[in-house]
Write a protein that holds these residues in place. Structure first.
Motif, short mmCIF file in Angstrom:
data_model
loop_
_atom_site.label_atom_id
_atom_site.label_comp_id
_atom_site.label_asym_id
_atom_site.label_seq_id
_atom_site.Cartn_x
_atom_site.Cartn_y
_atom_site.Cartn_z
N ILE A 9 40.74 28.82 41.48
CA ILE A 9 40.92 30.15 40.91
C ILE A 9 42.39 30.38 40.62
N THR A 60 37.48 37.28 36.06
CA THR A 60 37.62 38.57 36.74
C THR A 60 38.80 39.31 36.14
N ILE A 84 38.12 36.76 46.86
CA ILE A 84 38.70 35.71 46.02
C ILE A 84 39.91 35.10 46.70
#
Length: 263
Positions: A9, A60, A84
């Protein structure tokens, strides 16, 4: 259902245009889950849809104005609340103000210090411990060739970028025995919305030619993945950043003032 190439991420600030948007495209292409932030919610939503459709990656979106004092902490709090874990942080958000220091807007300069220095430092402070704990992670801080010398007519901006470069190199050295790295990206004049916001389109600096934002992002991406501490995209930018080490400071000030001045 998203088919991920990898499960990493990346958080990208200033992701709605310019270098930040180019970074989003590069990371999406490599299968990263994108966490994008900028001020414009509608623009971020549009980009999220494009990236999801083009690359099949989850995106996101968290709209934040990082010139607000509490925005960086709010951003990390929302990321944590969503469960996250950030593997890569791209501190790209930043802007400049142009003109003699005694004539420029103090509000603009306070906001600039907040975005270019305080928000960048806060996000690094908040997210670095998790990377160290997991013993993996990468941070890229967008500095500038402005970091290598003082900048008459853009005094505060040049000073903020000197901070970013010094900060990044110091932390990268502290992390030398880990699998976490910090890269300072130091582009020169780049064709983005940056020059319009700073009213620099007619300056000699931008009239002499600017690099493509995609090329700058590509250089930064490659350096980040290679754990390089510093990258200066473009031959001309490398030469200029190095030559200032050999010139008298008074000469450097005259040169910088000349290229910053508007024709």
């Amino acid at each position: 259902m998203f088919l991920l190439i990898n499960n990493k991420i990346v958080l990208i600030t200033g992701a709605s245009s310019g270098i930040g948007l180019e970074f989003a495209d590069l990371f999406a292409k490599d299968g990263y889950h994108l966490v994008l932030t900028a001020r414009n919610q509608m623009k971020l939503d549009e980009i999220a849809g494009q990236m999801s459709k083009k690359y099949g990656v989850p995106v996101t979106v968290i709209a934040k104005d990082l010139s607000r004092p509490d925005a960086a902490e709010e951003l990390t709090a929302e990321i944590i609340a969503k469960g996250i874990e950030i593997d890569v942080l791209i501190n790209n958000a930043g802007f400049a103000a142009y003109g003699p220091f005694n004539e420029t807007s103090w509000k603009d300069e306070k906001d600039m210090i907040q975005v270019n220095i305080t928000a960048l430092t806060t996000l690094t402070k908040q997210l670095l411990p998790g990377m160290i704990k997991r013993n993996r992670g990468k941070i890229l801080n967008v500095a500038s060739t402005a970091a290598f010398q003082p900048g008459p007519l853009m005094a505060v901006y040049y000073a903020t970028k000197a901070y970013v470069l010094s900060f990044s190199e110091a932390i990268n050295y502290e992390l030398r025995h880990t699998d976490v790295s910090v890269t300072a990206l130091c582009p020169g004049a780049t064709a983005t919305n940056f020059e319009k916001r700073a009213s620099l389109e007619s300056s000699r600096l931008f009239q002499s030619g600017a690099m493509d934002a995609g090329d700058v992002a590509q250089s930064g991406y490659k350096a980040l993945m290679s754990n390089e501490a510093l990258v200066i995209p473009g031959f001309k930018n490398k030469a200029l950043a190095n030559i200032v080490r050999f010139l008298p400071r008074k000469t450097i000030l005259k040169i910088v003032h000349y290229v910053q001045d508007k024709k």
